[in-house]
Design a protein around this motif. Structure first.
Motif, mmCIF file in Angstrom:
data_model
loop_
_atom_site.group_PDB
_atom_site.id
_atom_site.type_symbol
_atom_site.label_atom_id
_atom_site.label_comp_id
_atom_site.label_asym_id
_atom_site.label_seq_id
_atom_site.Cartn_x
_atom_site.Cartn_y
_atom_site.Cartn_z
ATOM 1 N N ALA A 20 11.405 144.216 28.124
ATOM 2 C CA ALA A 20 10.796 143.687 26.905
ATOM 3 C C ALA A 20 9.283 143.917 26.891
ATOM 4 N N HIS A 239 20.666 144.841 23.371
ATOM 5 C CA HIS A 239 20.207 143.833 24.319
ATOM 6 C C HIS A 239 21.184 143.764 25.490
ATOM 7 N N LEU A 253 14.429 139.809 26.708
ATOM 8 C CA LEU A 253 13.448 139.207 25.807
ATOM 9 C C LEU A 253 12.219 138.801 26.611
#
Length: 254
Positions: A20, A239, A253
């Motif tokens: 991320a 993701h 994240l």
């Protein structure tokens, strides 16, 4: 697949966070006039600075005779679906670029993909990007404890059908842990069989590739770049997800 324990999940969370961070750096630098190679170098520098290793550079897949992948990121522009080469091409106003990053930090992997607009894009392109993001969200939303694995693909393709776009059939998500690709294949389309139950400790990627036109694709002679068969645009969002009793947690994240 082998389930991950709490300590392993913590380490995968750290690897995902580093992925991320790379995207946060890219977001500030994706603009008209930048080359794909420059973006690749930015990510490579950050990965090595953090003591991690890249997973794509030199990767050959299962076929040792396959040409090694030349970059740290996959950089897929406009009608390229996936595995685009981060070469000297220059981004232009109105382009889109899908960037896939895989890395290993202290023995555990992180993997994600984001498609970015380059400058101002046409309304139909903006819409395709929104549909791609929503396709991923819907797949993640059904990745709930005790649901079935193939609920994910059904949710994604059902939504795509309402939007007049198509989902690439042959490329799916995968289990991930100490290796980039571990047992478990995650389809992004409807399947006849429900698949296994989702249970805590499962970690895999969800990464739908959404085409503006047909779902068919062509592999270019470079052995890596996959393009849409009709030359229309394609977007991808991804993701890495861990299944918990309280719902799916996104590991990639900040």
């Amino acid at each position: 697949m082998r389930l991950k324990n709490g300590k392993e999940i913590t380490r995968m969370r750290a690897a995902g966070r580093l992925v991320a961070e790379c995207f946060a750096i890219l977001e500030e630098n994706i603009k008209p006039g930048v080359t794909l190679k420059q973006l690749d170098q930015l990510v490579e520098n950050h990965i090595y600075k953090q003591g991690a290793e890249t997973l794509y550079k030199g990767y050959r897949g299962r076929n040792r005779d396959h040409p090694p992948f030349p970059g740290v990121i996959c950089a897929s522009v406009n009608h390229e679906i996936c595995h685009g080469l981060p070469d000297g091409r220059v981004l232009l106003e109105g382009d889109i670029i899908g960037i896939d990053i895989g890395l290993r930090l202290k023995g555990f992997c992180g993997d994600a993909c984001v498609t970015y607009p380059v400058g101002k894009v046409a309304p139909h392109v903006d819409r395709l990007l929104a549909v791609g993001r929503e396709s991923l969200r819907r797949g993640i939303d059904v990745a709930q404890y005790n649901n079935r694995l193939n609920d994910i693909g059904r949710a994604i393709e059902n939504y795509a059908d309402t939007q007049g776009v198509s989902v690439v059939h042959e490329w799916g998500g995968h289990g991930i842990g100490r290796a980039l690709h571990e047992d478990l294949s995650v389809s992004h389309i409807r399947q006849a069989e429900p698949g296994p139950r989702l249970i805590p400790g499962m970690i895999f990627t969800i990464e739908p590739m959404i085409n503006e036109g047909v779902h068919d694709w062509i592999l270019l002679p470079d052995g890596w770049t996959v393009i849409t068969a009709d030359g229309k645009l394609s977007v991808q969002f991804e993701h890495t997800v861990v299944i918990t009793r309280n719902g799916p947690e996104l590991l990639t994240l900040l």
